[in-house]
Structure formats: C-alpha cells, structure tokens
Write an enzyme that holds these catalytic residues in place. Sequence first.
Site, PDB file in Angstrom:
ATOM      1  CB  SER A  37      -0.946  -0.052   1.200  1.00  0.00           C
ATOM      2  OG  SER A  37      -1.921   0.947   1.142  1.00  0.00           O
ATOM      3  CG  HIS A  92      -5.328  -2.671   0.437  1.00  0.00           C
ATOM      4  ND1 HIS A  92      -4.887  -1.990  -0.668  1.00  0.00           N
ATOM      5  CD2 HIS A  92      -4.751  -2.060   1.509  1.00  0.00           C
ATOM      6  CE1 HIS A  92      -4.084  -1.014  -0.290  1.00  0.00           C
ATOM      7  NE2 HIS A  92      -3.975  -1.043   1.020  1.00  0.00           N
ATOM      8  CG  ASP A 142      -6.355  -2.674  -3.682  1.00  0.00           C
ATOM      9  OD1 ASP A 142      -7.076  -2.073  -2.853  1.00  0.00           O
ATOM     10  OD2 ASP A 142      -5.171  -2.981  -3.442  1.00  0.00           O
TER      11      ASP A 142
END
Length: 540
Positions: free
Chosen positions: A237, A489, A460
Amino acid sequence: MRAAALYPAAGALLLTTLSTAPAGGVPNAAAGSGVAAAGSGVAVAAARAAQEGIVFGPCPGAQELSAAMQCGTVTVPLDYARPDGRKIRLTVSRVRATQRDPHNSKRRVPRQGALVFNPGGPGASGLPFPMIGQLPAWKRIGAAYDLVGYDPRGVGRSAPLSCQEPRHFFKAPSPAPTHPSEAYKRERIAAAKAYARGCAERAGSALRHYNSLNNARDLDVVRAALGERQLTFMGASYGTYFGALYATLFPAHVRRMVFDAAVNPDPAQVWYRNNLDQSVAFESRWTDFREWIARHDDVYGLGATAERVLRSYERARARLAAEPAGGKVGPGQLQGAFLQAGYYDDFWPSRAEALSAYLKGDPEPLVQLASPAREAAAEAENANAVYTAVECNDAPWPTDFRVWDRDNTRLARVAPFETWDNVWLNLPCAYWPAPRQKPLDVRTGPGELPPTLILAAERDAAAPYDGALEMHRRLTGSVLVTERDSGTHGIAGGPNRCVNGHLEAYLLEGRLPVRRAACAPHAEPRPADRPGKAAARARS
C-alpha cells in the site's frame, strides 16, 4: 483512476472532470536544494549506522511477540539537511533466517540477507512482520531471509507523533452522512482546523519532517545498519510509494523490491486526487460485497439483489441514527465496519451476518464487531497523526474548502459510500501549518534499477489498479502480476498460489515473468453455515 474494468462509467467520466481541479497549496520553493542537502545527510547517517550496527535484544512488550523475534534501534537525523542536529531512534524487529527447507528439515537453505517490510498507512507499525515467517506461505522466504520490520518515524516506538489526547480520539456513536448538511460541514471544518493546530502544538518545529522522502531516507539508514550493501524490500500500500521514492533516490542500493498493492506515484495524484480515485473504487467494491450478500440471500435474508441489500443497509443506518446499538454503534461505526470489508473479502461473512442479526432484532454481533476498542485508542490516534502529517506534508492540497466541497459533492452523487468520510479524514491538510513539499517525480530509466515486482488486485479499492499500471510505467524493468477480478488490498502471501509462486520465484531466485502476468482470482469467501457462526468467529 479511470480503468473501465474497475469503475462504473459515470464515476469514470466524473473523475475525468475532477482531474482538472486545482491542487492549491504552496510547495516548498527550496525543494530542489533541500533534496540535494538531504542526500548528503543520508550518506553521513548511513555511514554512521553501518559502523554502529544494531544491537538486538528482547523486544518491548515481548509478551505479545514471538520469542524468536528480537528488537533494536537505529538512530536517524530528524532533518537530513542537518545530520548533526536532533536525532530520533527507530525501533527495528528481526527474526533470523531459519536456513531450513520447510519441506526437508535436513536440507540447509543459503541465507540471502534481510528482507525489510513496511505495511503502509502512513502510520502502520511493521514491528510484528517477522512473525509472518511462521505461516506456511512464508516459510520458504523465512528460511532464506532475515525477516525485518520496523516502526517508521513517528509510529509506535519510533519518536511517536500525537495530535490530540488519545482518550478523545474515538467519538462514538457518530453519524456518517452520505450527503452532509451545511451545518455538519461547518462542524467538520472546525474539527479539522483544531486537529491541524493540535499537530503543530504537540510536534512543534519537528512536524514538517514527518514525510515520505524522510521515510525513504530512513530506509537507507536501516539498510546500512543491518549491514546490507543492497536492500531487499517489500512495501504494501503506502509502503509502495516511499519504496518507489527509495528506488528513485537510491537505485544503486536496490537488490530486489516488491510493491504489493501499489499506489499511484504520479506527482499530480499525490495525495488529493488519489483520494478522489479511492472513493470511486470503494463504491465499486461496496457493490461487489452487496452482490455477494445477494447471492447468499438464503443465509442472510438481506435481499436477493445488490439494490435490496443496499436498502437493508440504509434501514440499519436509519435505525442506528435514532438509537445507537449498545449505546456505542451509530451510522459511523456501521460504515467503518463495512469499509473494512472493502479492503478484505474474508471480512464479508462476519459483516453480513452482523447486519442480518441486527435487522432481525439481535444487536449483539454488530456491537461486538463495530464498537470502538477503547484500549487501542492511543495506538489508533498515533497512526492517524502520522497518516495526517505525512500526507499533508508530502504535497500541495486545496486550501479553500469550496474546492473540496465542489469536487466531493459531485463525486458523492455516484460514489456516496466512502466519499465524505474520506474528506473528513484528510481535511486537516487544507489548514496545515507546516510547509508542503513538491512531490518527487518517481521515475527510473533503462538499466538504472534492477528488475522489480509489482503485485496488484484488479479491483483493489484502497489502492486502485491504475496506480499499479502507473508504477509499472515509471519503474523501467518492473514486472506487474495481476490477480484478476479480485479486490483484496495486498495479495502477497495470501490465499492465491499463483501470486505466491511469482513472489517466491522473485525473492528466492530473482526470476520474473518476461512480461506482465495474470493470476485467476482466489476463491470467494463462503457464508456462515448457520446463524451466529461468523459473529462468534469475529468475537474470538
């Protein structure tokens, strides 16, 4: 992001319009000279760290961590332009490579150095990461690598940042209007201004130094302290963003890099427009979740179509607004619990069952699932403070609320689920007291960087897929592996064997597909077999 496969057509067209919105703010005029001065400071700090190393010993709070894990600290400058000035300490965790083949305990595996991980955020702690080597999907990697995590600057045990008293952080029950009134907007503007002031009052002049460029510089000092000539790194991320900054700043220091759930590093996207795109992507993922619930209407009874499931959800919101469940769960807590399901589909059964039970007269599963964890208030407030400081410092933001109001009022017409909550989370950046930086143009040319691996789920919501495509374009020689029609994710080491095969081949052998590769989606979650089962699992 405007990938047709990800978003409704209306949302895609709308974002084409929003992309022209002025970013506002005042970038740091001395950005170029500041980067150069900080580069010299990194070299000084890395040389010192290489000489000092890390003295590993028992971890703080060891009762919560694996006995095999040890911790130490690395000293870094608060301001890399002044490497002899104020210092802060970063806490680092490590589990040594087992060097044992998990399939043949008599066979020794060569150690390949340290694999350093960051879970994103900004504001997330990486200290627990080394324990992941105990999971089957990570055992081969844990045999070859020392697994290393750390708390980035400001997080947890690394010069923690705070913007308000933790006991005031959780406000429950709370509303979550999808189309807020003017009076509610004024309340949130006042709260955002107060929060920004709190950050400045508590951090003082140090506030400006919590940013992504410094996170990338800190990573190079950690590399040196570990005794690694070149870095093997996995970022998830937000960790992919400052990992990409690292690759741009220190390409010769890279051995291997994995970017899992890559965010869009385009300077024009960081961070205001990335958040607009994220709100659209969450709307699509919210639809995916409702369609799954509808397919299991025989289990949950929330509606046989996504539209009927939405009506059930809205009925619960209205009831919670009138009378919060357990005195703690209002519409805001309901929305927060269901937002988590947008990140990970293994949360779908527990959320669907809690909603079903609540509408049938049993609020307890929802109370257990969605009530704020007061004992976690300090950790949550710290994570939010770091998130805010890093994103506000990193780039210009609109400083006129009318820009936010215009863009998000339009967006909420097609993507109401997350749009305004995303605004309130980031609105302190409109009133930020520290100088804003001009984002670095992430880009590497042919031969500058070793081949890198980018992993992305096609649906996502938190890191929309266009970000992975943009990262792939900007890092020459990178290879993108996509999990099709999936929205988890972060997909490294998860349930998809195809994805894990590419991850292992790269980390263990340096092998990558010749071109972009795709994996079929992992299996959808299964609904609870009987009422109460999923909620019981959520409480355990």
